[in-house]
Design a protein around this motif. Structure first.
Motif, PDB file in Angstrom:
ATOM      1  N   ILE A  73      42.489  39.361  33.811  1.00 41.95           N
ATOM      2  CA  ILE A  73      43.457  38.966  34.839  1.00 41.95           C
ATOM      3  C   ILE A  73      43.638  37.451  34.864  1.00 41.95           C
ATOM      4  O   ILE A  73      44.767  36.942  34.854  1.00 41.95           O
ATOM      5  CB  ILE A  73      43.004  39.480  36.228  1.00 41.95           C
ATOM      6  CG1 ILE A  73      43.017  41.010  36.259  1.00 41.95           C
ATOM      7  CG2 ILE A  73      43.915  38.933  37.329  1.00 41.95           C
ATOM      8  CD1 ILE A  73      42.340  41.617  37.469  1.00 41.95           C
ATOM      9  N   ILE A  74      42.521  36.726  34.884  1.00 43.20           N
ATOM     10  CA  ILE A  74      42.596  35.258  34.953  1.00 43.20           C
ATOM     11  C   ILE A  74      43.204  34.685  33.674  1.00 43.20           C
ATOM     12  O   ILE A  74      44.017  33.751  33.721  1.00 43.20           O
ATOM     13  CB  ILE A  74      41.203  34.654  35.208  1.00 43.20           C
ATOM     14  CG1 ILE A  74      40.640  35.146  36.537  1.00 43.20           C
ATOM     15  CG2 ILE A  74      41.273  33.128  35.219  1.00 43.20           C
ATOM     16  CD1 ILE A  74      39.172  34.814  36.757  1.00 43.20           C
ATOM     17  N   SER A  75      42.832  35.254  32.523  1.00 39.66           N
ATOM     18  CA  SER A  75      43.363  34.737  31.251  1.00 39.66           C
ATOM     19  C   SER A  75      44.858  35.005  31.115  1.00 39.66           C
ATOM     20  O   SER A  75      45.580  34.197  30.516  1.00 39.66           O
ATOM     21  CB  SER A  75      42.603  35.339  30.062  1.00 39.66           C
ATOM     22  OG  SER A  75      42.716  36.741  30.039  1.00 39.66           O
ATOM     23  N   LEU A  76      45.332  36.115  31.681  1.00 40.16           N
ATOM     24  CA  LEU A  76      46.779  36.382  31.692  1.00 40.16           C
ATOM     25  C   LEU A  76      47.509  35.314  32.507  1.00 40.16           C
ATOM     26  O   LEU A  76      48.563  34.816  32.090  1.00 40.16           O
ATOM     27  CB  LEU A  76      47.062  37.767  32.272  1.00 40.16           C
ATOM     28  CG  LEU A  76      46.958  38.953  31.319  1.00 40.16           C
ATOM     29  CD1 LEU A  76      47.059  40.266  32.093  1.00 40.16           C
ATOM     30  CD2 LEU A  76      48.034  38.904  30.240  1.00 40.16           C
ATOM     31  N   LEU A  77      46.944  34.970  33.663  1.00 34.05           N
ATOM     32  CA  LEU A  77      47.548  33.930  34.503  1.00 34.05           C
ATOM     33  C   LEU A  77      47.538  32.579  33.779  1.00 34.05           C
ATOM     34  O   LEU A  77      48.534  31.848  33.809  1.00 34.05           O
ATOM     35  CB  LEU A  77      46.792  33.827  35.829  1.00 34.05           C
ATOM     36  CG  LEU A  77      46.868  35.061  36.744  1.00 34.05           C
ATOM     37  CD1 LEU A  77      45.987  34.870  37.977  1.00 34.05           C
ATOM     38  CD2 LEU A  77      48.307  35.333  37.162  1.00 34.05           C
TER      39      LEU A  77
END
Length: 262
Positions: A73-77
């Motif tokens: 999730i964080i890496s997508l952001l």
């Protein structure tokens, strides 16, 4: 029409049977090679001791899954943010994105884990390694996701965007109805591959004593001294975690392909 449907059904059944036979053959050969190797080195395989550590293994798997999900999730952001910066007209943003990606992609993850944990973690007083671990993986994976999104955007023909504008679409409508549907179809396979890599890369967090599944197995090694059996089970666990993602990505790829029929 019925004859055509019967023909297609028969063709699909033949393909399915051939697929099962070929997969079974490959698995049989691999197992045969493994058994031969154990016989050759005169090693007696024993998995019984490993069952005593089942709760510990389950806890390690759970930790790996949680860290991987939050990291994704964080890496997508981060990837989306870097892609926006890369396509900005403000040059400092563009060069920041380029330097970030250049540094992350050309240095080993293991080195980055040490740098971010012992320097940035200490500087910002983040002592909980389980909070810091997803961010470390996300910083690494975000650079790759940024490149995936950037290459996906470049592969969309500019003529489609020009046509949408000529039809009266504004920028938001062009983004929602033209760019994003095509981008999803293009980036799903490499993104799924990146998520699989993310799960496997989480094993390196064992160097900072995060008790994910690899660290758990290393601890079990020191208790039962059955290193080969433990790592065989570890490999099997990673297969169980990653193979469903591969098939899910294949399904989503078909769903977002043009002309798909359920």
């Amino acid at each position: 029409m019925k004859l055509k449907n019967i023909f297609l059904k028969t063709k699909d059944e033949i393909y399915t049977h051939q697929k099962i036979i070929n997969i079974s053959l490959v698995l049989f050969i691999l197992i045969l090679i493994l058994v031969y190797s154990f016989v050759k080195i005169n090693y007696s395989v024993n998995f019984k001791d490993l069952f005593n550590y089942t709760p510990k293994i389950i806890q390690g798997i759970f930790t790996t899954i949680i860290i991987s999900i939050f990291s994704l999730i964080i890496s997508l952001l981060i990837g989306i943010f870097l892609t926006v910066l890369r396509n900005s007209k403000f040059l400092p943003f563009v060069y920041f994105s380029k330097i970030y990606v250049l540094f992350i992609r050309n240095t080993p993850l293991l080195v980055q884990i040490f740098l971010f944990f012992y320097i940035l973690g200490t500087a910002f007083n983040i002592e909980n390694r389980y909070i810091l671990a997803p961010f470390i993986l996300s910083i690494f994976s975000g650079a790759y996701i940024s490149e995936i999104l950037r290459s996906g955007l470049k592969s969309i023909d500019n003529r489609q965007i020009e046509t949408s504008i000529s039809l009266g679409f504004n920028k938001f409508q062009t983004l929602i109805y033209i760019i994003i549907p095509q981008l999803i179809r293009i980036v799903i396979p490499p993104l799924s591959g990146q998520f699989i890599s993310l799960i496997k890369d989480s094993s390196l967090l064992s160097v900072i004593s995060v008790s994910e599944i690899t660290k758990t197995v290393e601890e079990i090694n020191s208790l039962n001294f059955r290193v080969i059996e433990n790592y065989l089970i570890l490999a099997l666990i990673y297969l169980i975690l990653t193979i469903p993602i591969y098939y899910l990505s294949r399904y989503l790829e078909k769903r977002f392909s043009f002309g798909y029929r359920d």
